[in-house]
Design an enzyme around this catalytic site. Sequence first.
Site, PDB file in Angstrom:
ATOM      1  N   HIS A 120      31.749 -26.619  18.019  1.00 29.27           N
ATOM      2  CA  HIS A 120      33.095 -26.991  16.545  1.00 29.27           C
ATOM      3  C   HIS A 120      32.183 -26.141  15.851  1.00 29.27           C
ATOM      4  O   HIS A 120      30.835 -26.228  16.296  1.00 29.27           O
ATOM      5  CB  HIS A 120      33.261 -28.073  16.111  1.00 29.27           C
ATOM      6  CG  HIS A 120      32.427 -28.557  15.725  1.00 29.27           C
ATOM      7  ND1 HIS A 120      32.279 -29.305  14.503  1.00 29.27           N
ATOM      8  CD2 HIS A 120      32.031 -30.182  16.171  1.00 29.27           C
ATOM      9  CE1 HIS A 120      31.052 -29.391  14.290  1.00 29.27           C
ATOM     10  NE2 HIS A 120      30.922 -30.973  14.987  1.00 29.27           N
ATOM     11  N   ASP A 126      33.636 -25.778  12.494  1.00 29.21           N
ATOM     12  CA  ASP A 126      34.014 -26.074  11.097  1.00 29.21           C
ATOM     13  C   ASP A 126      31.921 -27.064  11.151  1.00 29.21           C
ATOM     14  O   ASP A 126      31.705 -27.593  11.532  1.00 29.21           O
ATOM     15  CB  ASP A 126      34.999 -26.747  11.597  1.00 29.21           C
ATOM     16  CG  ASP A 126      35.592 -28.378  11.741  1.00 29.21           C
ATOM     17  OD1 ASP A 126      34.813 -27.959  13.009  1.00 29.21           O
ATOM     18  OD2 ASP A 126      35.525 -29.244  11.096  1.00 29.21           O
ATOM     19  N   ASP A 168      25.020 -28.847  13.690  1.00 28.16           N
ATOM     20  CA  ASP A 168      25.943 -29.899  13.747  1.00 28.16           C
ATOM     21  C   ASP A 168      27.302 -28.844  13.543  1.00 28.16           C
ATOM     22  O   ASP A 168      27.398 -28.351  12.296  1.00 28.16           O
ATOM     23  CB  ASP A 168      25.892 -30.955  13.164  1.00 28.16           C
ATOM     24  CG  ASP A 168      27.602 -31.500  13.263  1.00 28.16           C
ATOM     25  OD1 ASP A 168      27.872 -31.513  14.132  1.00 28.16           O
ATOM     26  OD2 ASP A 168      27.655 -32.250  12.184  1.00 28.16           O
ATOM     27  N   GLU A 202      36.701 -30.973  13.909  1.00 33.84           N
ATOM     28  CA  GLU A 202      36.228 -31.881  14.142  1.00 33.84           C
ATOM     29  C   GLU A 202      35.524 -32.452  12.733  1.00 33.84           C
ATOM     30  O   GLU A 202      36.343 -33.893  12.798  1.00 33.84           O
ATOM     31  CB  GLU A 202      35.505 -31.277  14.785  1.00 33.84           C
ATOM     32  CG  GLU A 202      34.408 -32.965  15.503  1.00 33.84           C
ATOM     33  CD  GLU A 202      33.559 -33.030  14.968  1.00 33.84           C
ATOM     34  OE1 GLU A 202      33.230 -34.906  14.763  1.00 33.84           O
ATOM     35  OE2 GLU A 202      32.458 -32.546  13.701  1.00 33.84           O
ATOM     36  N   GLU A 203      35.026 -31.921  11.867  1.00 30.83           N
ATOM     37  CA  GLU A 203      34.352 -32.066  10.826  1.00 30.83           C
ATOM     38  C   GLU A 203      35.788 -33.293   9.460  1.00 30.83           C
ATOM     39  O   GLU A 203      35.444 -34.254   9.438  1.00 30.83           O
ATOM     40  CB  GLU A 203      33.899 -31.965   9.894  1.00 30.83           C
ATOM     41  CG  GLU A 203      32.504 -31.110  11.180  1.00 30.83           C
ATOM     42  CD  GLU A 203      31.569 -31.745  10.569  1.00 30.83           C
ATOM     43  OE1 GLU A 203      31.952 -33.616  10.718  1.00 30.83           O
ATOM     44  OE2 GLU A 203      30.158 -31.952  11.659  1.00 30.83           O
ATOM     45  N   HIS A 253      25.001 -33.173   8.363  1.00 28.95           N
ATOM     46  CA  HIS A 253      25.986 -33.196   7.093  1.00 28.95           C
ATOM     47  C   HIS A 253      25.464 -33.523   5.625  1.00 28.95           C
ATOM     48  O   HIS A 253      25.657 -34.721   5.100  1.00 28.95           O
ATOM     49  CB  HIS A 253      26.594 -35.644   7.320  1.00 28.95           C
ATOM     50  CG  HIS A 253      27.576 -35.026   8.788  1.00 28.95           C
ATOM     51  ND1 HIS A 253      28.296 -35.969   8.558  1.00 28.95           N
ATOM     52  CD2 HIS A 253      27.531 -34.130   9.640  1.00 28.95           C
ATOM     53  CE1 HIS A 253      29.558 -35.679   9.776  1.00 28.95           C
ATOM     54  NE2 HIS A 253      28.908 -34.709  10.018  1.00 28.95           N
TER      55      HIS A 253
END
Length: 454
Positions: A90, A92, A123, A156-157, A423
């Site tokens: 992903h 995003d 990520d 996705e996030e 994150h």
Amino acid sequence: MSQNPIAETIASLMPRAKQELTELVAFQSVADWAQFPRSESEGAANWVAGALRAEGFQDVALLDTPDGTQSVYGFLPGPEGAPTVLLYAHYDVQPPLDDDAWISPAFELTERDGRWYGRGAADCKGGFIMHLLALRALKANGGVPVSVKVIVEGSEEQGTGGLQQYAEAHPELLAADTIVIGDAGNFRLGLPTVTATLRGMCLLKVKIDTLGGNLHSGMFGGVAPDALAALIRLLDSLRAADGSTTVDGLASDAVWEGLQYPEADFRADAKVLDGVELIGEGTIADRLWARPAVTVLGIDCPPVVGATPSVHASASALISLRVPPGVDTAEAIKLLEAHLIAHTPWKAHLELEVVGQGQPFQADTTSPAYASMAAALQVAYPGQEMQVSGMGGSIPLCNTLTSLYPHAEMLLIGLSEPEAQIHAVNESVSPEELERLSVAEAHFLVNYATSKLA
């Protein structure tokens, strides 16, 4: 890493990979238009599509998904009769959180102490670069032995489910014999790991109203029901004294039988302050991978600066519930809502809104694809055996794909080992890990094609 043609090719491609990841990280592709411009996500999607076209992918398309974002699709045909492998990543990313806490700018890939720092580096923009490196190495060494589909998600996030809904409406699009999700990570830097389980997730908005408007705390405090106090009491009902999640009716005693997570390692990875206790009971692996976990993600209330002496009329929070494998997320949501209704104090008015959800996932680690990956990881990580772990996070698409393609094998690998700090501020990727996992993925595709022809 012992040298072989694939490994040598990928090593030679690493400078190009760094430049490409620099370009991709520069897009502030947070799929929340209230925080970041839609154009940043669109720019990242177009960059990914361009990269696929440059590698000879056919049918490259920007898919407009129902949640208002775009996922990028492409197809690279392989030899006649070859199996089809779907590669997922992903583009995003999570917001950078506190810009001032980043040592280098969040959206500028910066090399420091042997790692590349930037939001999305691990990520999961790095995951897409991993796929590109593996495919380029195969093309330079006899060709890609399988047909390849690539899907790169744009939300996705956010957990808004756009790609899941699109896939359900177009079930033929992502059909494959096996699926490699490039959004997980090694249990420890340098320890080759596949992720076999994921917790599901529910995002729930909670709003409490008690008064027609804020009141002077001197004139009304002590009698007038304070919505913020009610919210605090309600949220506290979701945890036992030791910090364990306590949702009425939701089991919280499952045991993880696989790879264990030493407490000292967890404390170091999580940067727990000296003297602070961990929460919950059972092994670390039990708590992370086999049991539910509730987290308060945010609270709407007045900040300390500028606060007035008032009894508050309204207060809101966003909470998440991580749902372990073996538990249906829809049932967990019902239990969570019933718990909140039952524990709301003072008959305050309560509003609940589910804003995101995904089912937990459990892979079949006895499938042939896992044998192919185990052999590939031994090539990329000489002397190391493949480990199988769980992951406390969620990738809702996994269950959608499992439902749509029940005979497809699914593996989860990626760049999000503990030092990556996904994150969090100062997210980074290990270029050595990127190189090794790209080698592993390339060898996996070779091994898998051979196994299907045997």
